[in-house]
Write a protein that holds these residues in place. Structure first.
Motif, PDB file in Angstrom:
ATOM      1  N   GLU A  65       0.836  -1.196   0.000  1.00  0.00           N
ATOM      2  CA  GLU A  65       0.000   0.000   0.000  1.00  0.00           C
ATOM      3  C   GLU A  65       0.869   1.243   0.000  1.00  0.00           C
ATOM      4  OE1 GLU A  65      -3.710   2.054   2.403  1.00  0.00           O
ATOM      5  OE2 GLU A  65      -3.139   0.001   2.868  1.00  0.00           O
ATOM      6  N   THR A  66       0.546   2.159  -0.905  1.00  0.00           N
ATOM      7  CA  THR A  66       1.238   3.434  -0.999  1.00  0.00           C
ATOM      8  C   THR A  66       0.197   4.528  -1.133  1.00  0.00           C
ATOM      9  OG1 THR A  66       3.083   2.367  -2.149  1.00  0.00           O
ATOM     10  CG2 THR A  66       2.967   4.772  -2.272  1.00  0.00           C
ATOM     11  N   ASN A  67       0.138   5.422  -0.165  1.00  0.00           N
ATOM     12  CA  ASN A  67      -0.807   6.553  -0.189  1.00  0.00           C
ATOM     13  C   ASN A  67      -2.235   6.116  -0.517  1.00  0.00           C
ATOM     14  OD1 ASN A  67       1.268   8.363   0.436  1.00  0.00           O
ATOM     15  ND2 ASN A  67       1.794   8.615  -1.710  1.00  0.00           N
ATOM     16  N   GLY A  68      -2.667   4.999   0.050  1.00  0.00           N
ATOM     17  CA  GLY A  68      -4.030   4.512  -0.128  1.00  0.00           C
ATOM     18  C   GLY A  68      -4.207   3.546  -1.284  1.00  0.00           C
ATOM     19  N   ALA A  69      -3.285   3.529  -2.242  1.00  0.00           N
ATOM     20  CA  ALA A  69      -3.375   2.606  -3.384  1.00  0.00           C
ATOM     21  C   ALA A  69      -2.860   1.240  -2.943  1.00  0.00           C
ATOM     22  CB  ALA A  69      -2.556   3.124  -4.556  1.00  0.00           C
ATOM     23  N   ARG A  70      -3.678   0.193  -3.138  1.00  0.00           N
ATOM     24  CA  ARG A  70      -3.306  -1.146  -2.703  1.00  0.00           C
ATOM     25  C   ARG A  70      -3.066  -2.062  -3.901  1.00  0.00           C
ATOM     26  NH1 ARG A  70      -7.089   0.581   0.892  1.00  0.00           N
ATOM     27  NH2 ARG A  70      -8.812  -0.383  -0.217  1.00  0.00           N
ATOM     28  N   LEU A  71      -1.940  -2.769  -3.817  1.00  0.00           N
ATOM     29  CA  LEU A  71      -1.563  -3.749  -4.815  1.00  0.00           C
ATOM     30  C   LEU A  71      -1.450  -5.092  -4.109  1.00  0.00           C
ATOM     31  CD1 LEU A  71      -0.759  -3.802  -7.853  1.00  0.00           C
ATOM     32  CD2 LEU A  71       1.608  -3.718  -7.084  1.00  0.00           C
ATOM     33  N   TYR A  72      -2.262  -6.069  -4.551  1.00  0.00           N
ATOM     34  CA  TYR A  72      -2.291  -7.406  -3.965  1.00  0.00           C
ATOM     35  C   TYR A  72      -1.464  -8.330  -4.854  1.00  0.00           C
ATOM     36  CZ  TYR A  72      -6.173  -5.615  -1.201  1.00  0.00           C
ATOM     37  OH  TYR A  72      -6.949  -4.887  -0.342  1.00  0.00           O
ATOM     38  N   VAL A  73      -0.496  -9.022  -4.241  1.00  0.00           N
ATOM     39  CA  VAL A  73       0.392  -9.899  -4.994  1.00  0.00           C
ATOM     40  C   VAL A  73       0.370 -11.282  -4.353  1.00  0.00           C
ATOM     41  CG1 VAL A  73       2.762 -10.263  -5.782  1.00  0.00           C
ATOM     42  CG2 VAL A  73       1.884  -7.932  -5.542  1.00  0.00           C
ATOM     43  N   SER A  74       0.151 -12.301  -5.161  1.00  0.00           N
ATOM     44  CA  SER A  74       0.191 -13.668  -4.666  1.00  0.00           C
ATOM     45  C   SER A  74       1.603 -14.032  -4.253  1.00  0.00           C
ATOM     46  CB  SER A  74      -0.286 -14.638  -5.759  1.00  0.00           C
ATOM     47  OG  SER A  74       0.021 -15.966  -5.392  1.00  0.00           O
ATOM     48  N   ILE A  75       1.734 -14.710  -3.130  1.00  0.00           N
ATOM     49  CA  ILE A  75       3.050 -15.149  -2.652  1.00  0.00           C
ATOM     50  C   ILE A  75       3.734 -16.034  -3.698  1.00  0.00           C
ATOM     51  CG2 ILE A  75       2.271 -17.177  -1.376  1.00  0.00           C
ATOM     52  CD1 ILE A  75       4.692 -15.064   0.338  1.00  0.00           C
ATOM     53  N   LYS A  76       2.948 -16.769  -4.500  1.00  0.00           N
ATOM     54  CA  LYS A  76       3.524 -17.644  -5.529  1.00  0.00           C
ATOM     55  C   LYS A  76       4.167 -16.853  -6.671  1.00  0.00           C
ATOM     56  CE  LYS A  76       0.457 -21.530  -4.670  1.00  0.00           C
ATOM     57  NZ  LYS A  76      -0.578 -22.400  -5.213  1.00  0.00           N
ATOM     58  N   ALA A  77       3.699 -15.633  -6.895  1.00  0.00           N
ATOM     59  CA  ALA A  77       4.251 -14.810  -7.978  1.00  0.00           C
ATOM     60  C   ALA A  77       5.520 -14.068  -7.557  1.00  0.00           C
ATOM     61  CB  ALA A  77       3.213 -13.798  -8.454  1.00  0.00           C
ATOM     62  N   MET A  78       5.738 -13.919  -6.260  1.00  0.00           N
ATOM     63  CA  MET A  78       6.848 -13.100  -5.772  1.00  0.00           C
ATOM     64  C   MET A  78       8.229 -13.516  -6.286  1.00  0.00           C
ATOM     65  SD  MET A  78       5.874 -10.408  -4.311  1.00  0.00           S
ATOM     66  CE  MET A  78       7.453  -9.889  -3.637  1.00  0.00           C
ATOM     67  N   PRO A  79       8.551 -14.806  -6.390  1.00  0.00           N
ATOM     68  CA  PRO A  79       9.891 -15.135  -6.910  1.00  0.00           C
ATOM     69  C   PRO A  79      10.143 -14.612  -8.328  1.00  0.00           C
ATOM     70  CG  PRO A  79       8.902 -17.055  -5.889  1.00  0.00           C
ATOM     71  CD  PRO A  79       7.833 -16.001  -5.960  1.00  0.00           C
ATOM     72  N   PHE A  80       9.069 -14.358  -9.082  1.00  0.00           N
ATOM     73  CA  PHE A  80       9.186 -13.914 -10.470  1.00  0.00           C
ATOM     74  C   PHE A  80       9.121 -12.399 -10.621  1.00  0.00           C
ATOM     75  CE2 PHE A  80       7.196 -18.085 -10.303  1.00  0.00           C
ATOM     76  CZ  PHE A  80       8.069 -18.824 -11.078  1.00  0.00           C
ATOM     77  N   ILE A  81       8.485 -11.710  -9.656  1.00  0.00           N
ATOM     78  CA  ILE A  81       8.264 -10.269  -9.808  1.00  0.00           C
ATOM     79  C   ILE A  81       8.832  -9.443  -8.668  1.00  0.00           C
ATOM     80  CG2 ILE A  81       6.247 -10.562 -11.290  1.00  0.00           C
ATOM     81  CD1 ILE A  81       4.496 -10.008  -8.843  1.00  0.00           C
ATOM     82  N   ASP A  82       9.518 -10.062  -7.723  1.00  0.00           N
ATOM     83  CA  ASP A  82      10.092  -9.329  -6.610  1.00  0.00           C
ATOM     84  C   ASP A  82      11.039  -8.240  -7.122  1.00  0.00           C
ATOM     85  OD1 ASP A  82      10.599  -8.754  -3.897  1.00  0.00           O
ATOM     86  OD2 ASP A  82      12.427  -9.947  -3.969  1.00  0.00           O
ATOM     87  N   GLY A  83      10.869  -7.034  -6.616  1.00  0.00           N
ATOM     88  CA  GLY A  83      11.694  -5.908  -7.040  1.00  0.00           C
ATOM     89  C   GLY A  83      11.084  -5.092  -8.173  1.00  0.00           C
ATOM     90  N   THR A  84       9.945  -5.514  -8.697  1.00  0.00           N
ATOM     91  CA  THR A  84       9.303  -4.826  -9.815  1.00  0.00           C
ATOM     92  C   THR A  84       8.785  -3.451  -9.396  1.00  0.00           C
ATOM     93  OG1 THR A  84       8.664  -6.886 -10.893  1.00  0.00           O
ATOM     94  CG2 THR A  84       7.370  -4.942 -11.466  1.00  0.00           C
ATOM     95  N   VAL A  85       8.923  -2.495 -10.289  1.00  0.00           N
ATOM     96  CA  VAL A  85       8.334  -1.166 -10.125  1.00  0.00           C
ATOM     97  C   VAL A  85       7.172  -1.079 -11.111  1.00  0.00           C
ATOM     98  CG1 VAL A  85       8.692   1.326 -10.320  1.00  0.00           C
ATOM     99  CG2 VAL A  85      10.526  -0.144  -9.436  1.00  0.00           C
ATOM    100  N   LEU A  86       5.983  -0.794 -10.584  1.00  0.00           N
ATOM    101  CA  LEU A  86       4.794  -0.645 -11.426  1.00  0.00           C
ATOM    102  C   LEU A  86       4.578   0.837 -11.689  1.00  0.00           C
ATOM    103  CD1 LEU A  86       2.332  -1.953 -12.811  1.00  0.00           C
ATOM    104  CD2 LEU A  86       1.117  -1.705 -10.643  1.00  0.00           C
ATOM    105  N   ASP A  87       4.536   1.200 -12.970  1.00  0.00           N
ATOM    106  CA  ASP A  87       4.377   2.584 -13.381  1.00  0.00           C
ATOM    107  C   ASP A  87       3.118   2.695 -14.236  1.00  0.00           C
ATOM    108  OD1 ASP A  87       4.928   5.275 -13.716  1.00  0.00           O
ATOM    109  OD2 ASP A  87       6.725   4.973 -14.941  1.00  0.00           O
ATOM    110  N   TYR A  88       2.621   3.904 -14.402  1.00  0.00           N
ATOM    111  CA  TYR A  88       1.488   4.176 -15.289  1.00  0.00           C
ATOM    112  C   TYR A  88       1.932   5.303 -16.205  1.00  0.00           C
ATOM    113  CZ  TYR A  88      -3.329   4.896 -16.779  1.00  0.00           C
ATOM    114  OH  TYR A  88      -4.491   4.998 -17.529  1.00  0.00           O
ATOM    115  N   ILE A  89       2.094   4.987 -17.499  1.00  0.00           N
ATOM    116  CA  ILE A  89       2.712   5.938 -18.427  1.00  0.00           C
ATOM    117  C   ILE A  89       1.846   6.158 -19.665  1.00  0.00           C
ATOM    118  CG2 ILE A  89       5.045   5.329 -17.681  1.00  0.00           C
ATOM    119  CD1 ILE A  89       5.268   3.733 -20.357  1.00  0.00           C
ATOM    120  N   GLN A  90       2.165   7.231 -20.364  1.00  0.00           N
ATOM    121  CA  GLN A  90       1.520   7.505 -21.644  1.00  0.00           C
ATOM    122  C   GLN A  90       2.400   6.963 -22.760  1.00  0.00           C
ATOM    123  OE1 GLN A  90       0.677  11.626 -22.455  1.00  0.00           O
ATOM    124  NE2 GLN A  90      -0.516  11.129 -24.284  1.00  0.00           N
TER     125      GLN A  90
END
Length: 125
Positions: free
Chosen positions: A74-99
């Motif tokens: 959670e960052t400033n009210g925005a919540r991102l739910y991640v399955s523990i099974k996915a973490m070995p593949f996406i740990d360290g990922t930065v999620l951005d929203y771009i044009q």
């Protein structure tokens, strides 16, 4: 990672230290807007599935019910739910929203991804 009897690396959930998933300010604003527009939405679920020519594909979906095996970022009210099974593949990922051109898209900056397919829709480790 640990080596097993065959000298192969074996992943251990107990011995792993997660770096987590980070949201940019732009991603936080978009997730908060989506949650504001949908009163039953709790946040976004970030997962992967075997798919595409490179091996894995990212998936984002609205969360209306919490799974017991989710890690919540959670960052400033925005919540991102991640399955523990996915973490070995996406740990360290930065999620951005771009044009991109006239469209806005979520972009995944995954340090574990070693390559992507030509169309950019899937990744491999």
């Amino acid at each position: 990672m640990q080596l097993d009897d065959n000298n192969m690396e074996r992943f251990s959930m107990e011995n792993n230290i997660w770096h987590g998933v980070t949201l940019t300010n732009s991603a936080v604003r978009k997730i908060n807007k989506l949650m504001e527009d949908d009163s039953i939405m709790l946040g976004l679920r970030f997962s992967i599935k075997k798919s595409g020519c490179a091996g894995f594909k990212y998936f984002l979906e609205k969360v209306t019910q919490i799974n017991n095996n989710d890690i919540v970022y959670e960052t400033n009210g925005a919540r991102l739910y991640v399955s523990i099974k996915a973490m070995p593949f996406i740990d360290g990922t930065v999620l951005d929203y771009i044009q991109q051109g006239i469209n806005y898209v979520f972009k995944f900056n995954n340090p574990k991804a070693q390559y992507t397919c030509g169309c950019g829709k899937s990744f491999g480790l």
